[in-house]
Design an enzyme around this catalytic site. Structure first.
Site, PDB file in Angstrom:
ATOM      1  N   ALA A 200       1.349  -1.015   0.057  1.00 57.79           N
ATOM      2  CA  ALA A 200       0.191  -0.159  -0.122  1.00 57.79           C
ATOM      3  C   ALA A 200       0.413   1.122  -0.290  1.00 57.79           C
ATOM      4  O   ALA A 200       2.135   1.543  -0.632  1.00 57.79           O
ATOM      5  CB  ALA A 200      -0.732  -0.546   1.030  1.00 57.79           C
ATOM      6  N   SER A 201       0.404   2.877   1.158  1.00 55.57           N
ATOM      7  CA  SER A 201       1.169   3.516   0.318  1.00 55.57           C
ATOM      8  C   SER A 201       2.238   3.484   1.514  1.00 55.57           C
ATOM      9  O   SER A 201       2.954   4.276   0.938  1.00 55.57           O
ATOM     10  CB  SER A 201      -0.113   4.891   1.077  1.00 55.57           C
ATOM     11  N   THR A 202       2.980   2.863   2.201  1.00 58.09           N
ATOM     12  CA  THR A 202       3.456   2.556   2.536  1.00 58.09           C
ATOM     13  C   THR A 202       5.488   3.107   1.485  1.00 58.09           C
ATOM     14  O   THR A 202       6.491   3.209   1.438  1.00 58.09           O
ATOM     15  CB  THR A 202       4.194   1.497   3.097  1.00 58.09           C
TER      16      THR A 202
ATOM     17  N   LYS B 152       4.997   5.182  -0.985  1.00 61.65           N
ATOM     18  CA  LYS B 152       5.180   6.425  -1.849  1.00 61.65           C
ATOM     19  C   LYS B 152       6.515   6.756  -1.394  1.00 61.65           C
ATOM     20  O   LYS B 152       7.022   7.681  -2.563  1.00 61.65           O
ATOM     21  CB  LYS B 152       4.175   6.971  -1.498  1.00 61.65           C
TER      22      LYS B 152
END
Length: 629
Positions: free
Chosen positions: A330-332, A334
């Protein structure tokens, strides 16, 4: 005279016949004696060594002596796995006339179960009668005393003592330590193939999982022998010589028990994992997976009922979620995608992007929605990381393409083993167009790339891979292998196990490493940061990144369908490190089906950093004189 002549002739004939027979018999006797003496000479001279050895073997026996297994300590010398005396009841079937009746009497005397009796008779069936078979393991002192008083009634039964593995903290460290259990046929075949079977002549246990299995050679030691003289019924008369066994090495782990306890407390039985790591050295300070199970149940052989309960438990306690749990990152990811964008000149620290509530591929009608329905407006990469803006990274993935994403994320260690020193590890999946074609026989679509840009779609990773990847980011490209073992106690003293480094990840401009790190600082310190609430009133400076992994497809605008099934709720992830300028602690936390990327996982990360920062780790050298015990 005629009659006398006839008589004399017959007498002469009979005398000749007798003489010939006597000579024949004498020759036969001499021949037999020659043959006898020749055979005696053969046995006494030619075969002297052979039959002396056989005779000696009938009188002299070698009894193997099991080595004591090495102890396992945490980094501060606290015992995590030790040995304790244990007692087993064994029976020699050939010495027992009425075996079934004797077993029934022993069941009644000691309160043994029918399952133990079934296991006993299965052993008897599959092995020679002169070998002992175990009826009961891990007898209590009351059972030992009760049998000892009545032992004279059971000719073929006796108590055997040994040292048995014991885990004083139960399920707290199961997924780190693993456990030992009885050697089975598969283990025996492996030991035979590797030439180690003779070293296990007196052992019944072997490491099955975790550190116990990975460092089996260090922990096991070397078998010893004692040469004994026995009488005609096999009873030992005297000991002739003795070669003592060599104990296994004691080992120290990087695990800090204080942090391990805190991690399990914070998980609170929820499905998830927590890893605490030193990003500079790769030392694993805590590795918790929840739910867990008690490894002591396996040492003597777990019952079918208990093992079946573990196997069919819907929460899968047997899985080490820290290294075997695969989740969408997921957004980790980015901050890691930012490195790719900067190094590829797709963006700069000053790049401005206007984020609406969705991203649309040029020429396509499909919309990829942001978690914020109204969008984030104008933003730089710093704000995009701080607020975890999906649209910024949708756009970045669109510019990069899957080939470039795969190339850079591979350098961060995704899609491959981290090399952590336990065997229970999965690689997750770092997708590519070739992978999709091979797996699904379908081409790669541009829409697939957009989802990968925010760590979704076909991308999956383990918490250990996330810890490894962020250690590379934090240490500006230095790639260190995660390490549970701290060192070994040898005859020369304590020997520290060095960190293992891989080829560094180099950027065109080293200053680019600071850009995503500053964004992670704003995640926690910035007022609009996704981690600001969980890290409020922080006594130290830290950086972090949240992630929410969607498990089922649904709309992501303000009319989103509410997920009601608990197993379909989002996974919550958080990565954090502190102190910000010179990081000593890196935390990765994940809670399955939590439904909130910045609440439970972030709270756990905060609690772990608070605990780690509250008291310095013990970095002093282990006292080699006593092994730290």
């Amino acid at each position: 005279m005629k009659t006398l002549g006839i008589s004399l002739a017959h007498h002469q004939t009979e005398s000749d016949i007798f003489t010939r027979r006597l000579r024949a018999i004498l020759f036969l006797v001499i021949a037999l004696f020659v043959l006898l003496f020749a055979n005696l000479a053969h046995l006494q001279i030619s075969c002297y060594r052979l039959y002396r050895t056989r005779s000696r073997e009938n009188r002299i026996r070698l009894i193997p002596i099991a080595p004591s297994r090495g102890l396992i300590y945490d980094r501060n010398g606290i015992l995590l796995a030790g040995n304790r005396p244990a007692y087993s009841l064994v029976i020699y079937p050939q010495k027992t006339k009425l075996l079934h009746a004797e077993v029934q009497r022993l069941q009644h005397l000691l309160g043994l179960s029918d399952e133990e009796a079934r296991h006993f008779f299965a052993q008897v069936k599959n092995q020679p009668g002169f070998k002992s078979a175990t009826l009961a393991d891990d007898l209590t002192m009351q059972q030992v005393a009760r049998f000892s008083v009545r032992q004279f009634e059971y000719a073929g039964a006796s108590i055997q003592s040994r040292l048995e593995r014991y885990y004083p903290y139960g399920g707290l460290l199961t997924h780190v330590l693993g456990y030992v259990a009885k050697i089975n046929d598969t283990d025996r075949e492996h030991l035979k193939a590797t030439g180690q079977l003779t070293n296990y002549a007196a052992n019944r246990d072997i490491g099955k999982l975790g550190i116990e299995k990975y460092y089996e050679k260090l922990l096991h030691g070397h078998v010893g022998y004692q040469e004994v003289e026995v009488n005609n019924v096999g009873r030992v008369v005297r000991t002739i010589s003795r070669k003592p066994s060599t104990p296994g090495h004691d080992i120290y782990l990087n695990i800090d028990l204080r942090l391990q306890i805190k991690a399990q407390e914070e998980l609170g039985g929820r499905r998830g994992a927590v890893i605490v790591m030193d990003p500079k050295t790769g030392a694993i300070l805590a590795m918790a997976s929840s739910p867990s199970y008690n490894p002591n149940s396996f040492v003597d052989g777990i019952s079918e009922k208990k093992y079946s309960a573990l196997i069919h438990n819907k929460n899968n306690p047997l899985i080490n979620r820290a290294t075997q749990g695969v989740y969408a990152p997921a957004s980790t990811v980015k901050p890691l995608m930012t490195i790719m964008g900067l190094d590829s000149a797709l963006i700069t620290p000053a790049t401005r992007y206007f984020g609406r509530g969705y991203f649309q591929i040029p020429g396509s009608r499909r919309k990829f929605y942001d978690w914020e329905p109204w969008g984030h407006g104008w933003m730089t990469v710093y704000k995009a990381i701080e607020q975890s803006a999906d649209t910024f990274f949708y756009h970045l993935a669109y510019l990069a393409g899957i080939k470039r994403i795969h190339q850079y994320m591979h350098l961060f260690g995704f899609g491959q083993y981290t090399g952590v020193d336990i065997d229970e590890e999965r690689t997750g999946n770092l997708p590519s167009s070739q992978w999709k074609q091979a797996r699904y026989h379908q081409p790669w679509y541009l829409g697939d790339t957009i989802s990968v840009g925010i760590g979704q779609g076909y991308w999956s990773a383990t918490p250990m891979q996330l810890a490894h990847a962020f250690s590379i980011l934090i240490d500006h490209g230095k790639r260190v292998v995660p390490q549970i073992l701290k060192g070994t106690v040898t005859a020369q003293g304590f020997r520290s196990d060095p960190s293992h480094f891989l080829a560094p990840f180099k950027l065109k401009d080293r200053k680019d490493w600071q850009v995503p790190l500053k964004g992670m600082y704003m995640v926690i310190q910035g007022k609009t940061g996704t981690g600001h609430r969980a890290f409020a009133h922080l006594a130290y400076q830290a950086g972090g990144k949240s992630g929410t992994a969607q498990l089922v497809s649904r709309k992501t605008d303000h009319k989103a369908h509410k997920v009601t099934q608990e197993r379909h709720k989002d996974n919550a992830l958080f990565v954090a490190f502190a102190p910000f300028k010179k990081p000593k602690f890196l935390v990765v936390s994940i809670i399955e089906n939590a439904g909130d990327g910045h609440s439970p996982a972030a709270n756990i990360a905060r609690a772990m950093l608070d605990t780690a920062m509250s008291e310095p780790l013990n970095t002093s050298k282990v006292d080699s004189t006593n092994g730290g015990s």
